[in-house]
Design an enzyme around this catalytic site. Structure first.
Site, PDB file in Angstrom:
ATOM      1  N   CYS A 270       0.879  -1.189   0.000  1.00  0.00           N
ATOM      2  CA  CYS A 270       0.000   0.000   0.000  1.00  0.00           C
ATOM      3  C   CYS A 270       0.901   1.219   0.000  1.00  0.00           C
ATOM      4  O   CYS A 270       1.039   1.914   1.012  1.00  0.00           O
ATOM      5  CB  CYS A 270      -0.925   0.001   1.208  1.00  0.00           C
ATOM      6  SG  CYS A 270      -1.798  -1.555   1.482  1.00  0.00           S
ATOM      7  N   ASP A 321      -5.418  -3.427  -6.901  1.00  0.00           N
ATOM      8  CA  ASP A 321      -5.911  -3.805  -5.588  1.00  0.00           C
ATOM      9  C   ASP A 321      -4.883  -4.703  -4.910  1.00  0.00           C
ATOM     10  O   ASP A 321      -4.527  -5.763  -5.433  1.00  0.00           O
ATOM     11  CB  ASP A 321      -7.250  -4.545  -5.744  1.00  0.00           C
ATOM     12  CG  ASP A 321      -7.958  -4.785  -4.430  1.00  0.00           C
ATOM     13  OD1 ASP A 321      -7.288  -4.845  -3.385  1.00  0.00           O
ATOM     14  OD2 ASP A 321      -9.192  -4.925  -4.449  1.00  0.00           O
ATOM     15  N   ASP A 339       1.362  -1.243   4.924  1.00  0.00           N
ATOM     16  CA  ASP A 339       1.056   0.019   5.608  1.00  0.00           C
ATOM     17  C   ASP A 339      -0.413   0.303   5.325  1.00  0.00           C
ATOM     18  O   ASP A 339      -0.765   1.046   4.414  1.00  0.00           O
ATOM     19  CB  ASP A 339       1.963   1.127   5.075  1.00  0.00           C
ATOM     20  CG  ASP A 339       1.752   2.451   5.785  1.00  0.00           C
ATOM     21  OD1 ASP A 339       1.155   2.450   6.876  1.00  0.00           O
ATOM     22  OD2 ASP A 339       2.172   3.490   5.246  1.00  0.00           O
ATOM     23  N   CYS A 392      -1.053   3.616  11.077  1.00  0.00           N
ATOM     24  CA  CYS A 392      -0.861   4.880  11.792  1.00  0.00           C
ATOM     25  C   CYS A 392      -2.094   5.115  12.661  1.00  0.00           C
ATOM     26  O   CYS A 392      -2.776   6.128  12.572  1.00  0.00           O
ATOM     27  CB  CYS A 392      -0.657   6.033  10.811  1.00  0.00           C
ATOM     28  SG  CYS A 392      -0.101   7.536  11.651  1.00  0.00           S
TER      29      CYS A 392
END
Length: 460
Positions: A270, A321, A339, A392
């Protein structure tokens, strides 16, 4: 002719308004929009600092200011025209947080309302802000919290966080036995962070004590001097990049979990917008490995290409994807970074509007996507290879729960003691306090984003 003391501030206020209004109406990102607006306005350093604090501070406390405005104006904020509401938010921040003298904050807000074509609302803006100026910040907190007894609701008002975010952060801290640090964490979320840079290894000199103010933990981290980091020639060239220290450690945990063998294949699943991909690419080049970057959104894939260009413009950037990577990208891979898209609750210091953008209802579909991406990453990993699952966000539903669910459904993957790996990488000890094999960083402890990192080995 000597200018009046406040003659330079209206342009700074206009820049702040443009940013706040773009966030409110166009879903813009303040941290991406503001630097360009500041450069275009050619503001002095003092005015640029004022515009930055006015923009970020207003967005950070928007929910609290909306509650204040509703009471002062005598109507729900949904009934106030969007441009006028943003003028009032900016005025409330000046009055309650910046300590701007009431006459200046009110007069300049009325002037701003006229500048943006809302002259008919000037009287309304004047009246509402004068009512707001009748109480200080603590006074308005008392008004807004009147009748509220729930601890999370009170903290949400005091620290301008949505209540569901406060509850999620409390649970994440409690999982480490650190629930008593919640107030400190919420305060840290509202403190503007220092800008940090990463020196891409092999492309620029390593951080040097004589030249650079080094970060506490990342061996490649540098504290950026005050001002626009884009003015640094190395930042402009892409050999040093703006990157939070937590993001640096997430990438380095994967690249340095063990020595790399020549010819290894690495994947950033990602990759947008490309910060971690650039660091992984530099590490891969130094290890004679190759990197593939995947990004689902074409516009973000273009950002990844730009980020990778200083390292190697020939790096493959796949647009697709990530959940189909095993069948489409010619794996298997030896190291994979996931990520994953998340609520972003770990970056509230740097993205002040993020706390108001998501709701509790967003968590479940994101967790489902995260689990699917982690499953796809493990499927695309060679036996003996390593996956780094990173978010995150410290929200348990996006972190430990995802890892537990995915690994509980298969017998070919096992967690790696990630704090132990990081202890061999960092410049000074990380007080993680985590339970289990995951590493959870915190703004109030590590002055970084609240990055979650879990290394996982694909077994034979």
């Amino acid at each position: 002719m000597t200018p009046r003391p406040h003659s330079r501030t209206p342009s700074a206020r206009r820049v702040a308004f443009d940013v706040v209004h773009a966030v409110s109406t166009d879903d813009a990102y303040a941290n991406l929009l503001l630097p360009g607006r500041l450069r275009a306005a050619r503001l002095s350093p003092a005015d640029a600092g004022f515009a930055t604090e006015l923009s970020y501070g207003t967005l950070r406390a928007r929910g609290f200011y909306d509650a204040v405005i509703a009471r002062a104006a005598g109507r729900d904020v949904e009934r106030i025209d969007a441009p006028v509401l943003d003028v009032l938010r900016l005025g409330a921040h000046q009055l309650l947080t910046l300590g701007t003298p009431p006459h200046a904050a009110v007069d300049e807000s009325v002037r701003l309302a006229r500048q943006i074509g809302s002259a008919r609302a000037a009287g309304f803006v004047n009246a509402a802000l004068r009512r707001i100026s009748e109480r200080d910040l603590d006074g308005w907190r008392a008004v807004v919290s009147g009748g509220v007894s729930d601890p999370d609701a009170l903290l949400a008002i005091r620290h301008a966080h949505p209540e569901w975010v406060v509850a999620a952060l409390r649970a994440a801290l409690a999982a480490e036995g650190r629930e008593d640090e919640l107030d400190a964490l919420l305060e840290a979320d509202n403190a503007p962070p220092r800008v940090t840079l990463v020196a891409l290894p092999g492309l620029t000199d390593e951080p040097d004590e004589a030249r650079d103010e080094r970060t506490a933990f990342s061996p490649l981290g540098i504290r950026s001097p005050a001002g626009d980091p884009g003015a640094d020639p190395e930042v402009a060239a892409g050999t040093r990049r703006v990157q939070d220290e937590g993001s640096q450690l997430a990438a380095l945990a994967l690249s340095r979990v063990r020595p790399a063998a020549a010819g290894e294949r690495w994947l950033d699943l990602c990759a947008g917008p490309g910060g971690k991909a650039a660091l992984l690419a530099a590490e891969a080049r130094n290890a004679s490995a190759t990197l593939t970057a995947n990004e689902a959104v074409p516009a973000r894939a273009e950002l990844v290409r730009r980020a990778l260009a200083p390292v190697d413009p020939a790096i493959t950037v796949r647009v697709g994807d990530g959940r189909t990577i095993a069948g489409d990208a010619g794996g298997p891979f030896d190291r994979v970074l996931v990520d994953a898209p998340c609520t972003g609750l770990g970056a509230l210091r740097r993205r002040p509007e993020a706390r108001w953008r998501k709701t509790a209802a967003d968590v479940a579909p994101l967790a489902m996507l995260q689990a699917e991406l982690l499953t796809a990453a493990l499927d695309a990993t060679a036996p003996g290879g390593v996956v780094a699952y990173v978010t995150c966000s410290p929200h348990l539903a996006e972190t430990r729960d995802v890892v537990a669910a995915v690994l509980g459904a298969r017998d070919d993957a096992v967690t790696i003691d990630t704090p132990a790996v990081l202890s061999e990488i960092v410049r000074s000890p990380l007080d993680l306090g985590a339970r289990g094999d995951a590493a959870q960083l915190w703004p109030h402890r590590h002055t970084s984003d609240a990055m979650f990192i879990q290394l996982i080995e694909r077994r034979a």
